[in-house]
Design a protein around this motif. Structure first.
Motif, mmCIF file in Angstrom:
data_model
loop_
_atom_site.group_PDB
_atom_site.id
_atom_site.type_symbol
_atom_site.label_atom_id
_atom_site.label_comp_id
_atom_site.label_asym_id
_atom_site.label_seq_id
_atom_site.Cartn_x
_atom_site.Cartn_y
_atom_site.Cartn_z
ATOM 1 N N THR A 19 -0.220 2.588 5.171
ATOM 2 C CA THR A 19 -1.082 2.836 3.944
ATOM 3 C C THR A 19 -1.504 1.565 3.688
ATOM 4 O O THR A 19 -1.870 1.650 2.193
ATOM 5 N N GLY A 20 -1.003 0.870 4.153
ATOM 6 C CA GLY A 20 -1.290 -0.879 3.645
ATOM 7 C C GLY A 20 -2.736 -1.735 3.257
ATOM 8 O O GLY A 20 -3.271 -1.001 3.870
ATOM 9 N N PHE A 21 -2.298 -2.571 3.119
ATOM 10 C CA PHE A 21 -4.096 -3.327 4.043
ATOM 11 C C PHE A 21 -4.801 -3.536 4.646
ATOM 12 O O PHE A 21 -5.503 -2.570 5.323
ATOM 13 N N LEU A 22 -3.425 -4.297 5.972
ATOM 14 C CA LEU A 22 -3.921 -4.918 7.305
ATOM 15 C C LEU A 22 -3.445 -3.196 7.915
ATOM 16 O O LEU A 22 -4.721 -2.624 8.756
ATOM 17 N N ARG A 45 5.544 7.065 3.371
ATOM 18 C CA ARG A 45 7.324 7.890 2.684
ATOM 19 C C ARG A 45 6.067 8.967 1.494
ATOM 20 O O ARG A 45 4.950 8.002 0.927
ATOM 21 N N LYS A 47 4.844 8.956 -1.615
ATOM 22 C CA LYS A 47 5.141 7.813 -3.331
ATOM 23 C C LYS A 47 3.670 8.806 -4.215
ATOM 24 O O LYS A 47 3.130 8.865 -4.270
ATOM 25 N N ARG A 55 -1.235 11.776 0.427
ATOM 26 C CA ARG A 55 -2.257 10.105 0.076
ATOM 27 C C ARG A 55 -3.043 9.924 1.300
ATOM 28 O O ARG A 55 -3.906 9.153 1.289
ATOM 29 N N ASP A 85 11.178 6.970 5.818
ATOM 30 C CA ASP A 85 11.432 6.309 5.102
ATOM 31 C C ASP A 85 12.298 4.980 5.752
ATOM 32 O O ASP A 85 12.809 4.696 6.711
ATOM 33 N N LEU A 86 11.187 3.900 6.095
ATOM 34 C CA LEU A 86 11.922 2.513 7.259
ATOM 35 C C LEU A 86 12.561 1.990 6.475
ATOM 36 O O LEU A 86 13.283 1.570 6.992
ATOM 37 N N CYS A 111 3.236 -2.525 11.149
ATOM 38 C CA CYS A 111 2.538 -3.502 9.970
ATOM 39 C C CYS A 111 3.201 -3.365 8.547
ATOM 40 O O CYS A 111 3.412 -4.045 7.608
ATOM 41 N N TYR A 204 11.165 -12.756 1.546
ATOM 42 C CA TYR A 204 9.499 -12.672 2.090
ATOM 43 C C TYR A 204 9.329 -13.524 3.677
ATOM 44 O O TYR A 204 9.402 -13.109 5.099
ATOM 45 N N LYS A 208 11.350 -12.405 7.638
ATOM 46 C CA LYS A 208 9.849 -12.899 8.444
ATOM 47 C C LYS A 208 10.988 -13.672 10.111
ATOM 48 O O LYS A 208 10.519 -12.758 10.601
ATOM 49 N N SER A 230 -2.173 -15.937 8.469
ATOM 50 C CA SER A 230 -1.812 -16.877 7.153
ATOM 51 C C SER A 230 -2.956 -15.579 6.540
ATOM 52 O O SER A 230 -1.890 -15.021 6.252
HETATM 53 N N1 LIG Z 1 -1.423 -9.374 3.680
HETATM 54 C C1 LIG Z 1 -1.404 -10.834 3.431
HETATM 55 O O1 LIG Z 1 -1.990 -11.811 3.696
HETATM 56 C C2 LIG Z 1 -0.349 -10.983 5.235
HETATM 57 C C3 LIG Z 1 0.180 -10.414 5.613
HETATM 58 N N2 LIG Z 1 0.782 -9.998 6.812
HETATM 59 C C4 LIG Z 1 2.133 -8.911 7.443
HETATM 60 O O2 LIG Z 1 0.963 -8.292 7.587
HETATM 61 C C5 LIG Z 1 1.559 -6.882 7.942
HETATM 62 C C6 LIG Z 1 0.938 -6.005 6.435
HETATM 63 O O3 LIG Z 1 0.675 -6.553 4.936
HETATM 64 P P1 LIG Z 1 -0.219 -5.661 4.139
HETATM 65 O O4 LIG Z 1 -1.244 -4.884 4.737
HETATM 66 O O5 LIG Z 1 -0.883 -7.337 3.745
HETATM 67 O O6 LIG Z 1 0.774 -5.521 3.021
HETATM 68 P P2 LIG Z 1 0.666 -3.865 2.285
HETATM 69 O O7 LIG Z 1 2.101 -4.458 0.634
HETATM 70 O O8 LIG Z 1 -0.381 -3.926 1.902
HETATM 71 O O9 LIG Z 1 1.963 -1.999 3.149
HETATM 72 C C7 LIG Z 1 3.187 -3.077 3.354
HETATM 73 C C8 LIG Z 1 2.851 -1.165 4.490
HETATM 74 O O10 LIG Z 1 4.923 -1.074 4.378
HETATM 75 C C9 LIG Z 1 4.781 -0.006 3.924
HETATM 76 N N3 LIG Z 1 6.208 -0.078 3.368
HETATM 77 C C10 LIG Z 1 6.824 -0.780 2.702
HETATM 78 N N4 LIG Z 1 8.285 0.013 2.665
HETATM 79 C C11 LIG Z 1 8.166 1.296 3.028
HETATM 80 C C12 LIG Z 1 9.268 1.427 3.376
HETATM 81 N N5 LIG Z 1 10.803 1.941 3.033
HETATM 82 N N6 LIG Z 1 8.814 3.180 4.568
HETATM 83 C C13 LIG Z 1 7.675 3.297 5.034
HETATM 84 N N7 LIG Z 1 6.895 3.016 4.902
HETATM 85 C C14 LIG Z 1 6.744 1.450 4.339
HETATM 86 C C15 LIG Z 1 3.878 0.255 2.927
HETATM 87 O O11 LIG Z 1 3.476 1.447 2.351
HETATM 88 P P3 LIG Z 1 3.483 2.158 0.903
HETATM 89 O O12 LIG Z 1 2.361 2.275 0.895
HETATM 90 O O13 LIG Z 1 3.846 3.563 1.103
HETATM 91 O O14 LIG Z 1 3.926 1.366 0.226
HETATM 92 C C16 LIG Z 1 2.776 -0.541 2.959
HETATM 93 O O15 LIG Z 1 2.176 0.733 4.023
HETATM 94 C C17 LIG Z 1 2.814 -7.199 7.057
HETATM 95 O O16 LIG Z 1 4.082 -7.205 8.142
HETATM 96 C C18 LIG Z 1 3.188 -8.479 6.375
HETATM 97 O O17 LIG Z 1 4.123 -8.924 6.137
HETATM 98 C C19 LIG Z 1 1.150 -11.459 8.014
HETATM 99 C C20 LIG Z 1 0.644 -11.970 6.379
HETATM 100 C C21 LIG Z 1 -0.420 -12.638 5.456
#
Ligand SMILES: NC(=O)C1=CN([C@@H]2O[C@H](COP(=O)(O)OP(=O)(O)OC[C@H]3O[C@@H](n4cnc5c(N)ncnc54)[C@H](OP(=O)(O)O)[C@@H]3O)[C@@H](O)[C@H]2O)C=CC1
Ligand SMILES: CCCCCCCCCCCCCCCCCCCCCCCCCC(=O)SCCNC(=O)CCNC(=O)[C@H](O)C(C)(C)COP(=O)(O)OP(=O)(O)OC[C@H]1O[C@@H](n2cnc3c(N)ncnc32)[C@H](O)[C@@H]1OP(=O)(O)O
Length: 448
Positions: A19-22, A45, A47, A55, A85-86, A111, A204, A208, A230
């Motif tokens: 659900t995150g950016f990457l 999870r 949210k 979601r 939930d991680l 991710c 952070y 990592k 990066s």
């Molecule tokens: N963006 C960047 O510039 C960079 C990112 N990275 C690495 O890439 C990876 C992805 O980053 P990015 O996509 O930007 O991060 P985001 O913050 O956009 O996404 C984080 C993800 O982790 C999930 N998450 C967080 N906590 C929990 C939990 N307790 N249980 C389940 N899921 C959880 C979030 O879910 P939810 O939607 O529920 O919050 C979300 O899907 C990371 O490992 C980051 O370290 C590395 C370098 C640069």
């Protein structure tokens, strides 16, 4: 046909952080280029009052997935959200879900992380270290697992200047940190955090680095690769140019500049701004997943997804591009005309903060109060200045990352894959294009 795309056909793939950016871009590319893949399990999870299904529906309904839905209308059927939930033991997952994952998963993309620079050390350790450890334990029980791909960051060793594609030891063993989190209370953890993280700038990057060590120490016989991007920015080409949906990294600062809030930032103009478009990171990740599973390298490989070493772009170039872009197409309802500068020492930064940030905010708030409205500008400025202070570490230093493994990966790809899969190397040549694209999508998706 692309060998990489064909490889993912018929596979069961597990993605954390989908659900995150990457994670979203990764999921989209997999569905678009490998429509015959069996299933993508995503750990989600509930949210903000939304159920898992809501979601997932919201994500699939977004513009990012428009293209894939044209070619693969049954995209919903390919995604299987699993409540997890991680932060919890065994990820608080149902037994049946766990068994299905253990029995079926072929590839893992990990991710999920907390990317907040100000996360409490306990939370950062829980997600960036302990959850990684738990996922490794799960992976070791997966008979069909072919590759485990872990996302780290190019800044996990930002306490060094020259960074190779190797794992550097941390001063304190991850196991000791994990154990101490169990019995220390939050206040003591806060007190000792600066001593623990030493020359890392925040929890952070520190956690990592610990996460990488855990992978190395506890990865056992698993086929593992680590991706270190990066600063990840909007998409360069896929699925369309300029997709971004968050304010992390430079994005929030660029919006603040365009809106006229941000007038000055402490940055070294000649320091390298190592930006990498999100689709390049995803391309490298999928290629690394394929290579790890098919070629089974003898040792864990780390891939840097960076651009600075190949064709560096300086913060000054980036700043000029940003200002030029806003001059051409300004925001509606901006607070002030966009105009900003870089300061190089903390004294002048303080002066500019007082004169160009705080003073106008106070004046504007007085005006709001006098006209019977609620003051809000000082609150916004305080938040902005806090964010700037956290980013300053990264805007005043340059790093050199080697990229031999990423180059090796490219040479191992088929000619067709080399043609369709743009990796870091080519992205660097088009860096200005990537940067100028930062502004338009941000304006479209976030302005308001
Ligand atoms: N963006 C960047 O510039 C960079 C990112 N990275 C690495 O890439 C990876 C992805 O980053 P990015 O996509 O930007 O991060 P985001 O913050 O956009 O996404 C984080 C993800 O982790 C999930 N998450 C967080 N906590 C929990 C939990 N307790 N249980 C389940 N899921 C959880 C979030 O879910 P939810 O939607 O529920 O919050 C979300 O899907 C990371 O490992 C980051 O370290 C590395 C370098 C640069
Ligand atoms: C000579 C020429 C001169 C030219 C001059 C030109 C000059 C100018 C041109 C500009 C040029 C560019 C320079 C750029 C420099 C940037 C450097 C970046 C380096 C990054 C390195 C990254 C390295 C590592 C990479 C990685 O490895 S991983 C990813 C990195 N991780 C992160 O980037 C997270 C960081 N951030 C946080 O850690 C948290 O942000 C935290 C900071 C704690 C705050 O935290 P807090 O104050 O709580 O605020 P938020 O929670 O953020 O926001 C709370 C609420 O405000 C909202 N909001 C936040 N902003 C904005 C905003 N602007 N506008 C509107 N709303 C906003 C948000 O939507 C949320 O709304 P809500 O949801 O509440 O409704």
């Amino acid at each position: 046909m692309s060998m990489i795309a064909a490889f993912y056909g018929n596979k069961s793939i597990l993605i954390t952080g989908a659900t995150g950016f990457l994670g979203k871009v990764l999921m989209e590319k997999l569905l678009r280029t490998s429509p015959h893949l069996k299933v993508i399990y995503i750990l989600v999870r509930p949210k903000a009052g939304q159920t898992l299904q809501q979601r997932v529906f919201q994500i699939l309904d977004s513009k990012l997935f428009e293209k894939v839905k044209e070619s693969c209308p049954n995209v919903h059927e390919k995604i299987r959200p699993i409540s997890a939930d991680l932060d919890q033991r065994d990820f608080a997952m149902g037994k049946e879900d766990m068994q299905e994952l253990l029995a079926s998963t072929n590839i893992i993309f990990h991710c999920a992380a907390t990317v907040r620079f100000d996360a409490h050390l306990r939370n950062a350790v829980q997600l960036n270290v302990i959850a990684t450890q738990q996922l490794l334990v799960m992976a070791s029980q997966m008979p069909k697992l072919e590759a485990f791909i872990h996302f780290s960051t190019a800044f996990s060793n930002c306490n060094l200047n020259q960074i190779d594609e190797v794992i550097y030891p941390c001063p304190v063993e991850p196991r000791k940190i994990i154990d101490s989190m169990e019995w220390l209370d939050d206040t003591i953890i806060e007190e000792i955090t600066p001593k623990l993280i030493r020359d890392w700038p925040n929890t952070y990057t520190y956690t990592k680095a610990l996460g990488e060590m855990v992978i190395q120490q506890e990865g056992g016989n698993l086929n593992i690769a680590i991706i270190r991007p990066s600063i990840v920015g909007p998409s360069w080409q896929e699925p369309f140019p300029g997709w971004v949906d968050n304010l992390n990294g430079p994005s929030g600062m660029i919006i603040a500049t365009g809106k006229g809030f941000l007038r000055s930032i402490r940055a070294t103009p000649m320091a390298v701004a190592d930006l990498i478009p999100v689709d390049m990171v995803v391309n490298l990740t999928l290629a690394a997943g394929w290579y790890t599973a098919v070629h089974r390298p003898k040792s864990l490989l780390i891939y840097h997804s960076t651009t600075g070493g190949l064709n560096p772009c300086k913060w000054s170039e980036m700043g000029l591009q940003v200002l030029a872009s806003f001059k051409k197409i300004p925001f509606e309802k901006a607070f002030r005309r966009p105009n900003a500068n870089f300061t190089t020492n903390s004294l002048s930064a303080q002066y500019w903060n007082a004169v160009t940030h705080r003073a106008p905010a106070i004046v504007y708030d007085c005006y709001l109060v006098l006209t019977g409205r609620k003051p809000r500008m000082m609150k916004l400025m305080t938040r902005l200045l806090k964010t700037i202070s956290m980013l300053e570490y990264f805007t005043n230093r340059s790093w050199e990352w080697t990229s031999a493994n990423s180059e090796m990966l490219r040479s191992e790809m088929s000619p067709e894959d080399q043609r369709v899969t743009v990796l870091t190397t080519q992205a660097a040549r088009n860096r200005m294009d990537c940067i100028s694209r930062y502004c338009l999508p941000l304006r479209k998706s976030l302005a308001g």
